[in-house]
Design an enzyme around this catalytic site. Sequence first.
Site, PDB file in Angstrom:
ATOM      1  N   LYS A   1       2.674  13.086  -2.374  1.00 21.14           N
ATOM      2  CA  LYS A   1       1.828  13.180  -3.568  1.00 21.14           C
ATOM      3  C   LYS A   1       2.302  14.300  -4.498  1.00 21.14           C
ATOM      4  O   LYS A   1       3.139  15.127  -4.106  1.00 21.14           O
ATOM      5  CB  LYS A   1       0.382  13.432  -3.117  1.00 21.14           C
ATOM      6  CG  LYS A   1      -0.214  12.297  -2.278  1.00 21.14           C
ATOM      7  CD  LYS A   1      -1.672  12.588  -1.958  1.00 21.14           C
ATOM      8  CE  LYS A   1      -2.289  11.486  -1.118  1.00 21.14           C
ATOM      9  NZ  LYS A   1      -3.735  11.718  -0.890  1.00 21.14           N
TER      10      LYS A   1
ATOM     11  N   TYR B   1      -5.793   2.178  -4.383  1.00 21.02           N
ATOM     12  CA  TYR B   1      -7.026   2.865  -3.977  1.00 21.02           C
ATOM     13  C   TYR B   1      -8.253   1.996  -4.274  1.00 21.02           C
ATOM     14  O   TYR B   1      -9.302   2.528  -4.617  1.00 21.02           O
ATOM     15  CB  TYR B   1      -7.127   4.228  -4.658  1.00 21.02           C
ATOM     16  CG  TYR B   1      -6.220   5.291  -4.053  1.00 21.02           C
ATOM     17  CD1 TYR B   1      -6.183   5.500  -2.670  1.00 21.02           C
ATOM     18  CD2 TYR B   1      -5.429   6.100  -4.855  1.00 21.02           C
ATOM     19  CE1 TYR B   1      -5.359   6.477  -2.107  1.00 21.02           C
ATOM     20  CE2 TYR B   1      -4.602   7.079  -4.297  1.00 21.02           C
ATOM     21  CZ  TYR B   1      -4.580   7.256  -2.925  1.00 21.02           C
ATOM     22  OH  TYR B   1      -3.776   8.240  -2.362  1.00 21.02           O
TER      23      TYR B   1
ATOM     24  N   PHE C   1     -15.338  10.424  -7.335  1.00 21.72           N
ATOM     25  CA  PHE C   1     -14.092  11.189  -7.461  1.00 21.72           C
ATOM     26  C   PHE C   1     -12.876  10.318  -7.783  1.00 21.72           C
ATOM     27  O   PHE C   1     -11.768  10.830  -7.928  1.00 21.72           O
ATOM     28  CB  PHE C   1     -13.830  11.999  -6.180  1.00 21.72           C
ATOM     29  CG  PHE C   1     -13.783  11.174  -4.920  1.00 21.72           C
ATOM     30  CD1 PHE C   1     -12.611  10.538  -4.533  1.00 21.72           C
ATOM     31  CD2 PHE C   1     -14.914  11.035  -4.126  1.00 21.72           C
ATOM     32  CE1 PHE C   1     -12.562   9.779  -3.380  1.00 21.72           C
ATOM     33  CE2 PHE C   1     -14.874  10.273  -2.960  1.00 21.72           C
ATOM     34  CZ  PHE C   1     -13.694   9.646  -2.598  1.00 21.72           C
TER      35      PHE C   1
ATOM     36  N   ARG D   1       0.488   8.329  10.944  1.00 21.33           N
ATOM     37  CA  ARG D   1      -0.907   8.750  10.702  1.00 21.33           C
ATOM     38  C   ARG D   1      -1.215  10.041  11.490  1.00 21.33           C
ATOM     39  O   ARG D   1      -1.807  10.967  10.974  1.00 21.33           O
ATOM     40  CB  ARG D   1      -1.809   7.598  11.150  1.00 21.33           C
ATOM     41  CG  ARG D   1      -3.208   7.639  10.650  1.00 21.33           C
ATOM     42  CD  ARG D   1      -3.399   6.887   9.351  1.00 21.33           C
ATOM     43  NE  ARG D   1      -4.706   7.192   8.818  1.00 21.33           N
ATOM     44  CZ  ARG D   1      -4.975   7.327   7.529  1.00 21.33           C
ATOM     45  NH1 ARG D   1      -4.046   7.160   6.638  1.00 21.33           N
ATOM     46  NH2 ARG D   1      -6.186   7.614   7.132  1.00 21.33           N
TER      47      ARG D   1
ATOM     48  N   THR E   1      -7.892  13.436   6.498  1.00 24.57           N
ATOM     49  CA  THR E   1      -7.967  13.540   5.035  1.00 24.57           C
ATOM     50  C   THR E   1      -8.316  14.951   4.559  1.00 24.57           C
ATOM     51  O   THR E   1      -7.667  15.486   3.666  1.00 24.57           O
ATOM     52  CB  THR E   1      -9.029  12.546   4.492  1.00 24.57           C
ATOM     53  OG1 THR E   1      -8.775  11.263   5.050  1.00 24.57           O
ATOM     54  CG2 THR E   1      -9.005  12.462   2.985  1.00 24.57           C
TER      55      THR E   1
ATOM     56  N   ARG F   1      -0.693  17.883   7.069  1.00 23.17           N
ATOM     57  CA  ARG F   1      -1.826  18.402   6.297  1.00 23.17           C
ATOM     58  C   ARG F   1      -2.353  19.685   6.941  1.00 23.17           C
ATOM     59  O   ARG F   1      -2.738  20.637   6.253  1.00 23.17           O
ATOM     60  CB  ARG F   1      -2.926  17.350   6.207  1.00 23.17           C
ATOM     61  CG  ARG F   1      -2.578  16.191   5.256  1.00 23.17           C
ATOM     62  CD  ARG F   1      -3.531  15.031   5.409  1.00 23.17           C
ATOM     63  NE  ARG F   1      -3.384  14.016   4.364  1.00 23.17           N
ATOM     64  CZ  ARG F   1      -3.973  12.828   4.408  1.00 23.17           C
ATOM     65  NH1 ARG F   1      -4.736  12.478   5.452  1.00 23.17           N
ATOM     66  NH2 ARG F   1      -3.809  11.963   3.416  1.00 23.17           N
TER      67      ARG F   1
ATOM     68  N   ASN G   1      -3.829  16.677  -0.593  1.00 21.83           N
ATOM     69  CA  ASN G   1      -3.514  16.730   0.842  1.00 21.83           C
ATOM     70  C   ASN G   1      -2.102  16.209   1.120  1.00 21.83           C
ATOM     71  O   ASN G   1      -1.799  15.741   2.215  1.00 21.83           O
ATOM     72  CB  ASN G   1      -4.588  15.998   1.664  1.00 21.83           C
ATOM     73  CG  ASN G   1      -4.768  14.565   1.215  1.00 21.83           C
ATOM     74  OD1 ASN G   1      -3.956  14.037   0.458  1.00 21.83           O
ATOM     75  ND2 ASN G   1      -5.814  13.913   1.680  1.00 21.83           N
TER      76      ASN G   1
ATOM     77  N   HIS H   1       0.254  10.436   1.530  1.00 21.39           N
ATOM     78  CA  HIS H   1      -0.482   9.208   1.859  1.00 21.39           C
ATOM     79  C   HIS H   1       0.300   8.467   2.926  1.00 21.39           C
ATOM     80  O   HIS H   1       1.534   8.427   2.873  1.00 21.39           O
ATOM     81  CB  HIS H   1      -0.606   8.290   0.627  1.00 21.39           C
ATOM     82  CG  HIS H   1      -1.010   6.891   1.016  1.00 21.39           C
ATOM     83  ND1 HIS H   1      -2.320   6.553   1.246  1.00 21.39           N
ATOM     84  CD2 HIS H   1      -0.271   5.789   1.299  1.00 21.39           C
ATOM     85  CE1 HIS H   1      -2.367   5.280   1.631  1.00 21.39           C
ATOM     86  NE2 HIS H   1      -1.137   4.798   1.673  1.00 21.39           N
TER      87      HIS H   1
ATOM     88  N   GLU I   1       0.908  -2.654   1.751  1.00 18.39           N
ATOM     89  CA  GLU I   1       1.348  -1.500   0.951  1.00 18.39           C
ATOM     90  C   GLU I   1       2.864  -1.442   0.763  1.00 18.39           C
ATOM     91  O   GLU I   1       3.331  -1.052  -0.306  1.00 18.39           O
ATOM     92  CB  GLU I   1       0.857  -0.195   1.601  1.00 18.39           C
ATOM     93  CG  GLU I   1      -0.647  -0.009   1.445  1.00 18.39           C
ATOM     94  CD  GLU I   1      -1.153   1.327   1.951  1.00 18.39           C
ATOM     95  OE1 GLU I   1      -0.409   2.022   2.685  1.00 18.39           O
ATOM     96  OE2 GLU I   1      -2.289   1.683   1.602  1.00 18.39           O
TER      97      GLU I   1
HETATM   98  P1  IDP Z   1      -6.500   9.023   3.440  1.00 19.76           P
HETATM   99  O1  IDP Z   1      -5.556   9.398   2.323  1.00 19.76           O
HETATM  100  O2  IDP Z   1      -6.572  10.133   4.473  1.00 19.76           O
HETATM  101  O3  IDP Z   1      -6.214   7.679   4.040  1.00 19.76           O
HETATM  102  P2  IDP Z   1      -8.767   7.911   1.900  1.00 19.76           P
HETATM  103  O4  IDP Z   1     -10.197   7.972   2.329  1.00 19.76           O
HETATM  104  O5  IDP Z   1      -8.071   6.594   1.849  1.00 19.76           O
HETATM  105  O6  IDP Z   1      -7.977   8.978   2.823  1.00 19.76           O
HETATM  106  O7  IDP Z   1      -8.720   8.578   0.462  1.00 19.76           O
HETATM  107  C1  IDP Z   1      -7.578   8.491  -0.324  1.00 19.76           C
HETATM  108  C2  IDP Z   1      -7.324   9.810  -1.017  1.00 19.76           C
HETATM  109  O8  IDP Z   1      -8.360  10.055  -1.955  1.00 19.76           O
HETATM  110  C3  IDP Z   1      -7.331  11.031  -0.093  1.00 19.76           C
HETATM  111  O9  IDP Z   1      -6.096  11.246   0.572  1.00 19.76           O
HETATM  112  C4  IDP Z   1      -7.641  12.130  -1.064  1.00 19.76           C
HETATM  113  O10 IDP Z   1      -6.472  12.516  -1.783  1.00 19.76           O
HETATM  114  C5  IDP Z   1      -8.620  11.458  -2.026  1.00 19.76           C
HETATM  115  N1  IDP Z   1     -10.016  11.694  -1.637  1.00 19.76           N
HETATM  116  C6  IDP Z   1     -10.691  11.143  -0.600  1.00 19.76           C
HETATM  117  N2  IDP Z   1     -11.950  11.623  -0.537  1.00 19.76           N
HETATM  118  C7  IDP Z   1     -12.072  12.494  -1.572  1.00 19.76           C
HETATM  119  C8  IDP Z   1     -13.149  13.334  -2.047  1.00 19.76           C
HETATM  120  O11 IDP Z   1     -14.256  13.359  -1.502  1.00 19.76           O
HETATM  121  N3  IDP Z   1     -12.863  14.107  -3.135  1.00 19.76           N
HETATM  122  C9  IDP Z   1     -11.660  14.094  -3.770  1.00 19.76           C
HETATM  123  N4  IDP Z   1     -10.631  13.326  -3.359  1.00 19.76           N
HETATM  124  C10 IDP Z   1     -10.831  12.556  -2.277  1.00 19.76           C
END
Ligand code: IDP
Length: 151
Positions: free
Chosen positions: A9, A49, A57, A85, A91, A102, A112, A115, A126
């Site tokens: 990212k 997404y 958000f 993973r 996350t 992370r 973070n 992805h 994907e």
């Molecule tokens: P993942 O990336 O660990 O699979 P997902 O729930 O698919 O997690 O969320 C995608 C991305 O969206 C996260 O990696 C993070 O960058 C962002 N994200 C998820 N939850 C939040 C939040 O509560 N606030 C801000 N960004 C978030």
Amino acid sequence: MERTLVLLKPDAVQRDLIGEIITRLERKGLKITGLKMMRLSDELLNEHYSHLVGRSFFPEVKSFMQLTPVVALCLEGVEAVDTVRALCGITKAREAAPGTIRGEFAMSVQANLIHCSDSLETAKAEVPRFFKAEELFEYKDILETYVYNSS
Ligand code: IDP
């Protein structure tokens, strides 16, 4: 063999962590079968997404992912999806386990660093979303015998 998608990212790009993260993935024994830098369009992010559309958000996630180009990788290996993973960590980066990408390098939920596909089914959608067939490569990795030995 499984294939999985990784995106480094904009925070990884801005913080000069591209090499560090790719090194970790390579050293684990994952094979890089696709690698490129790209800018993510609104359309691609809406699709990628789609499970977050409607969350408060979501607009921030989109603008964050468009701050710089990202680095996309297709990685291949036995049980590659779960392995990558586990290497990434959860996350919410500040609670991610020490030793994970992370967990070692990030504090934020949004920034973070990385992805990775969350299931084999997701990975199957994907990888072609980010890579054309001609951008993926098959080649013999001479270390493979030692990486897996018999299983
Ligand atoms: P993942 O990336 O660990 O699979 P997902 O729930 O698919 O997690 O969320 C995608 C991305 O969206 C996260 O990696 C993070 O960058 C962002 N994200 C998820 N939850 C939040 C939040 O509560 N606030 C801000 N960004 C978030």
